[in-house]
Design a protein around this motif. Structure first.
Motif, PDB file in Angstrom:
ATOM      1  N   ASN A  31     -87.701  70.404 -14.892  1.00 32.36           N
ATOM      2  CA  ASN A  31     -88.403  70.481 -16.173  1.00 32.36           C
ATOM      3  C   ASN A  31     -89.388  69.345 -16.367  1.00 32.36           C
ATOM      4  O   ASN A  31     -89.086  68.190 -16.034  1.00 32.36           O
ATOM      5  N   TYR A  50     -90.644  74.706 -16.701  1.00 32.34           N
ATOM      6  CA  TYR A  50     -89.298  74.653 -16.135  1.00 32.34           C
ATOM      7  C   TYR A  50     -89.292  74.987 -14.652  1.00 32.34           C
ATOM      8  O   TYR A  50     -88.226  75.078 -14.037  1.00 32.34           O
ATOM      9  N   SER A  94     -86.885  66.270 -16.750  1.00 33.01           N
ATOM     10  CA  SER A  94     -85.421  66.329 -16.748  1.00 33.01           C
ATOM     11  C   SER A  94     -84.970  67.358 -15.730  1.00 33.01           C
ATOM     12  O   SER A  94     -85.737  68.235 -15.313  1.00 33.01           O
ATOM     13  N   PHE A  95     -83.710  67.262 -15.357  1.00 31.15           N
ATOM     14  CA  PHE A  95     -83.098  68.325 -14.570  1.00 31.15           C
ATOM     15  C   PHE A  95     -82.893  69.534 -15.466  1.00 31.15           C
ATOM     16  O   PHE A  95     -82.771  69.414 -16.689  1.00 31.15           O
ATOM     17  N   ARG A  96     -82.825  70.688 -14.867  1.00 29.97           N
ATOM     18  CA  ARG A  96     -82.539  71.902 -15.611  1.00 29.97           C
ATOM     19  C   ARG A  96     -81.158  71.770 -16.242  1.00 29.97           C
ATOM     20  O   ARG A  96     -80.255  71.189 -15.666  1.00 29.97           O
TER      21      ARG A  96
ATOM     22  N   GLY B 102     -85.744  79.557 -19.745  1.00 29.81           N
ATOM     23  CA  GLY B 102     -86.269  78.297 -19.224  1.00 29.81           C
ATOM     24  C   GLY B 102     -86.288  77.210 -20.268  1.00 29.81           C
ATOM     25  O   GLY B 102     -86.596  76.068 -19.976  1.00 29.81           O
ATOM     26  N   ALA B 103     -85.912  77.558 -21.486  1.00 22.75           N
ATOM     27  CA  ALA B 103     -86.055  76.601 -22.580  1.00 22.75           C
ATOM     28  C   ALA B 103     -84.782  75.820 -22.834  1.00 22.75           C
ATOM     29  O   ALA B 103     -84.573  75.329 -23.923  1.00 22.75           O
ATOM     30  N   ASN B 104     -83.926  75.727 -21.817  1.00 20.57           N
ATOM     31  CA  ASN B 104     -82.618  75.155 -22.110  1.00 20.57           C
ATOM     32  C   ASN B 104     -82.593  73.645 -22.126  1.00 20.57           C
ATOM     33  O   ASN B 104     -81.522  73.054 -22.157  1.00 20.57           O
ATOM     34  N   SER B 105     -83.738  73.007 -22.098  1.00 23.80           N
ATOM     35  CA  SER B 105     -83.743  71.554 -22.197  1.00 23.80           C
ATOM     36  C   SER B 105     -84.711  71.057 -23.262  1.00 23.80           C
ATOM     37  O   SER B 105     -85.079  69.904 -23.258  1.00 23.80           O
TER      38      SER B 105
END
Lengths: 112, 119
Positions: A31, A50, A94-96, B102-105
């Protein structure tokens, strides 16, 4: 140590110019993010990515575009800079998953 | 949409004393993550502390601890034995895991609070 670097600390551009802000991370993070930081408004997400060539709009994408051709590099593009884009721009990676973001030092952009 | 509120724009504390920075958030989700980030003057933003909502125990990192009140949607940061190097802007942030996207951060930040530590 994770390192996130940004191409310039300070940048002065003229209205109407095309502006490129570059961000590079060395930790193989999936990310990457671009934020803009303004006094009294905190950090607002412009775009994030991402994966290579994947991008999603954040909260304030208008007037900006991004490019991610390689995993380690994420570019923010101002197609035609305007004075209301004068701001501090922060890149992060960041990492996923549900992980902390690591930030670059920021680029203070002034558009005159 | 989630919101994060830091209602105090500035605070000041005497060196060696304790200070608490407040943060409230609004969400309808039950599982999420909360963070405090620190941005020293002219320096990079760094993570101070992180809290998972499913954990009842408050997170602690050396002189930094949080008071997480899930029902009240409150997440305050306590800094003990304040040091001059704690002078910085502090941001509270919320992360809502969105599985399978893809929005998990993505992080939602508050407006920040400027903390000054007086010698």
């Amino acid at each position: 140590d994770v390192k996130v670097t940004q191409s310039s600390r300070y940048l002065v551009k003229r209205t109407g110019e095309k502006v490129f802000l570059e961000c590079v991370q060395d930790m193989d993070h999936e990310n990457m993010f671009w934020y803009r930081q303004d006094p009294g408004l905190g950090l607002r997400l412009i775009y994030f990515s991402y994966d290579v060539k994947m991008k999603e709009k954040g909260d304030i994408p208008e007037g900006y575009s991004v490019s991610r051709e390689k995993k380690e590099r994420f570019s923010l593009i101002l197609e035609s800079a305007s004075t209301n884009q004068t701001s501090m721009y922060l890149c992060a990676s960041s990492f996923r998953g549900f992980n902390e973001q690591y930030f670059g030092p920021g680029t203070r952009l002034t558009v005159t | 949409a989630q919101t994060v509120t830091q209602s105090q724009p500035e605070m000041s504390v005497q060196e060696a004393e304790t200070v608490t920075l407040s943060c409230t958030y609004d969400t309808s989700e039950s599982n999420y993550y909360l963070f405090w980030y620190k941005q020293p003057p002219s320096r990079q933003m760094i993570l101070v502390i992180r809290q998972e909502a499913y954990k009842q125990q408050n997170a602690t990192e050396n002189r930094f601890s949080v008071n997480f009140q899930k029902a009240a949607k409150s997440f305050s940061l306590k800094i003990s034995d304040s040091q001059l190097g704690d002078t910085a802007m502090y941001f509270c942030a919320f992360m809502s895991p969105k599985i399978n996207t893809g929005a998990n951060s993505k992080l939602t930040f508050g407006k920040g609070i400027t903390l000054s530590v007086r010698p």
